[in-house]
Design an enzyme around this catalytic site. Structure first.
Site, PDB file in Angstrom:
ATOM      1  N   GLU A   1      -3.159   0.763  -1.916  1.00  0.00           N
ATOM      2  CA  GLU A   1      -1.984   1.208  -2.680  1.00  0.00           C
ATOM      3  C   GLU A   1      -2.314   1.405  -4.159  1.00  0.00           C
ATOM      4  O   GLU A   1      -2.970   0.562  -4.772  1.00  0.00           O
ATOM      5  CB  GLU A   1      -0.847   0.186  -2.545  1.00  0.00           C
ATOM      6  CG  GLU A   1      -0.386   0.020  -1.102  1.00  0.00           C
ATOM      7  CD  GLU A   1       0.983  -0.653  -0.985  1.00  0.00           C
ATOM      8  OE1 GLU A   1       1.668  -0.394   0.003  1.00  0.00           O
ATOM      9  OE2 GLU A   1       1.356  -1.437  -1.888  1.00  0.00           O
TER      10      GLU A   1
ATOM     11  N   ARG B   1      -3.158  -4.072   7.377  1.00  0.00           N
ATOM     12  CA  ARG B   1      -2.377  -3.950   8.609  1.00  0.00           C
ATOM     13  C   ARG B   1      -1.829  -2.535   8.710  1.00  0.00           C
ATOM     14  O   ARG B   1      -1.999  -1.738   7.800  1.00  0.00           O
ATOM     15  CB  ARG B   1      -1.213  -4.945   8.573  1.00  0.00           C
ATOM     16  CG  ARG B   1      -0.382  -4.753   7.307  1.00  0.00           C
ATOM     17  CD  ARG B   1       0.892  -5.544   7.287  1.00  0.00           C
ATOM     18  NE  ARG B   1       1.507  -5.521   5.982  1.00  0.00           N
ATOM     19  CZ  ARG B   1       2.277  -4.568   5.499  1.00  0.00           C
ATOM     20  NH1 ARG B   1       2.540  -3.486   6.210  1.00  0.00           N
ATOM     21  NH2 ARG B   1       2.795  -4.648   4.291  1.00  0.00           N
TER      22      ARG B   1
END
Ligand code: ADP
Length: 447
Positions: free
Chosen positions: A274, A290
């Site tokens: 991110e 994940r």
């Protein structure tokens, strides 16, 4: 080879994983709390095991019960979905100790990325650009010196952070002491750890994240980016792929930086790197080890099933694609449908009296909801995801408008009206928004 997968989750994500297992001919085991006995994931699985009472800590977070359910049913692998135990390194270790495959990265990689300071240092070592900030933890007595070096405004963040908690902005020296104290108190309450660090506060960034998948043996690919800038209280509401703010060169460049980093790390499974993006620059904020809620928009534009890839990699079968085979096609938008009041966002559990999901070309609805389903009050309010794909962003938006008109969920409040508002907004039509846009819009339209 994996022959039976226990899905340690509930709701739409359990159903999502179950669908991939069925396509691959792998048997499935659902687990559920007593509140979820009639849930769709339980109905559609080959077998199911009740693992405890409604509170998550007694059921979906109860590692002993989940391991016992694996032993009873003979499941040889566990898919954790997202949330719950998906980023719990101890869970991954316990499963491995019982000879059960954890469908996800190694415990070591989960740990590295779970601690934000270590994650940031690791990212930097791997060649990923990071937000300027402190070298590790900041103690209150050093805060002023560190903040002056970074330059105001600064953001105080919890080392153990998640969900935007333990995060405070200090715009000037006068704000700093209080911001540090509040962030530490919040962090202690939320995570049992009051350690904080400091970053330059970016004033108008977009949230852009890169999807990666690795085989654990040094091979990794990126699947482009998702723009998740439309957020409320740091929670994503609407996501799109590709980002309206990036061109092909920028996409391939940052994607390759992430894929190369994951090769060096020998990362296994799906993950998301991110970033905040401002003035043409990317700044790493965290990595999620994940699958993410918004993964279907990546699937829509690449045609690659990410859960299939996770299962392949976990069973030692490697990745099904090479970077040069990945083609990005069209545009996709996901709307998170929550059982919440669309203005106040207060959860609205209860019985769905009428449910009609839209269909047609380029439309995907991932939801375990149905007419007569009672939404229990104990869990996350996400009840479904609407994903729309078109050849262009304009076509995707036109389709989304039609689909939102068709979607009917009665008996409870949902966030569908919020999307009906957004689809008619000029800034959204132009793709012109940053991470603060939605909060400002909600404040302005509630007056
Ligand atoms: P969490 O794990 O708590 O969700 P993140 O580090 O992922 O924390 O950040 C969540 C959100 O907080 C980001 O999407 C962004 O909206 C905001 N944010 C984080 N870091 C910064 C920063 N340095 N400047 C401005 N906003 C930030």
């Amino acid at each position: 080879m994996i022959s039976k997968i226990l899905i340690a989750n509930r709701g739409e994500i359990a159903l999502r994983v179950l669908r991939a297992c069925k396509e691959l001919g792998i048997a499935t085991v659902a687990v559920h709390s007593t509140a979820d006995a009639d849930a769709m994931h339980v109905r559609l699985a080959d077998e199911s095991v009740c693992i405890g009472p409604p509170p998550s800590r007694d059921s979906y977070l109860n590692i002993h019960q989940i391991v016992a359910a694996c032993e009873i049913t003979g499941a040889d692998a566990v898919h954790p979905g997202y949330g719950f135990l998906s980023e719990n390194a101890k869970f991954a270790e316990i499963l491995e100790a019982h000879d059960i495959t954890f469908i996800g990265p190694t415990a070591e990689h989960i740990r590295i990325m779970g601690d934000k300071i270590t994650a940031k240092q690791t990212a930097q070592e791997l060649g990923i650009p990071v937000v300027p900030g402190s070298d590790g933890e900041v103690k209150p007595e050093n805060a002023l010196e560190v903040a002056r070096k970074i330059g105001f405004p600064v953001l105080i963040k919890a080392t153990a952070g998640g969900g935007g908690r333990g995060m405070k902005v200090a715009r000037s020296e006068a704000d700093l002491e209080e911001a540090v104290a509040t962030a530490r108190t919040e962090a202690l309450a939320a995570f049992g750890n009051d350690a904080v660090y400091m970053e330059k506060y970016l004033s108008k960034p977009r949230h852009i994240e890169i999807q990666i998948v690795g085989d654990g043996a040094g091979n990794a690919v990126h699947l482009g980016e998702r723009d998740c800038s439309l957020q409320r209280r740091h929670q994503k509401v609407w996501e799109e792929a590709n980002s309206p703010a990036l061109n092909v060169d920028q996409r391939m460049k940052i994607g390759q930086v992430c894929a190369d980093a994951m090769k060096k790390l020998k990362y296994r499974g799906a993950g998301t790197v991110e970033f905040l993006y401002e003035n043409g620059e990317f700044y790493f904020i965290e990595m999620n080890t994940r699958l993410q809620v918004e993964h279907p928009i990546t699937e829509a534009i690449t045609g690659i099933d990410l859960v299939h890839e996770q299962i392949r990699v976990a069973s030692g079968g490697g990745l099904s694609v090479r970077q040069e085979d990945i083609v990005f096609s069209g545009h996709a938008i996901e709307c998170r449908i929550n059982a919440e009041d669309p203005r106040t966002f207060v959860p609205s559990p209860g019985t769905i009296t009428h449910f009609h999901a839209p269909g047609g070309l380029g439309v995907r609805v991932d939801s375990g909801a149905y007419q007569g389903y009672r939404i229990p009050p104990y869990y996350d309010s996400l009840i479904g995801k609407l994903i729309v794909h078109g050849r262009t962003r304009v076509e995707c938006m036109m389709r989304l408008r039609r689909v939102l008109d068709e979607f009917v969920i009665d008996g409870i409040k949902t966030t569908l009206p919020l999307f009906q508002d957004l689809i008619n907004n000029q800034d959204i039509a132009n793709g012109d928004y940053d991470i603060h846009w939605l909060e400002k819009h909600l404040a302005a339209t509630s007056e």
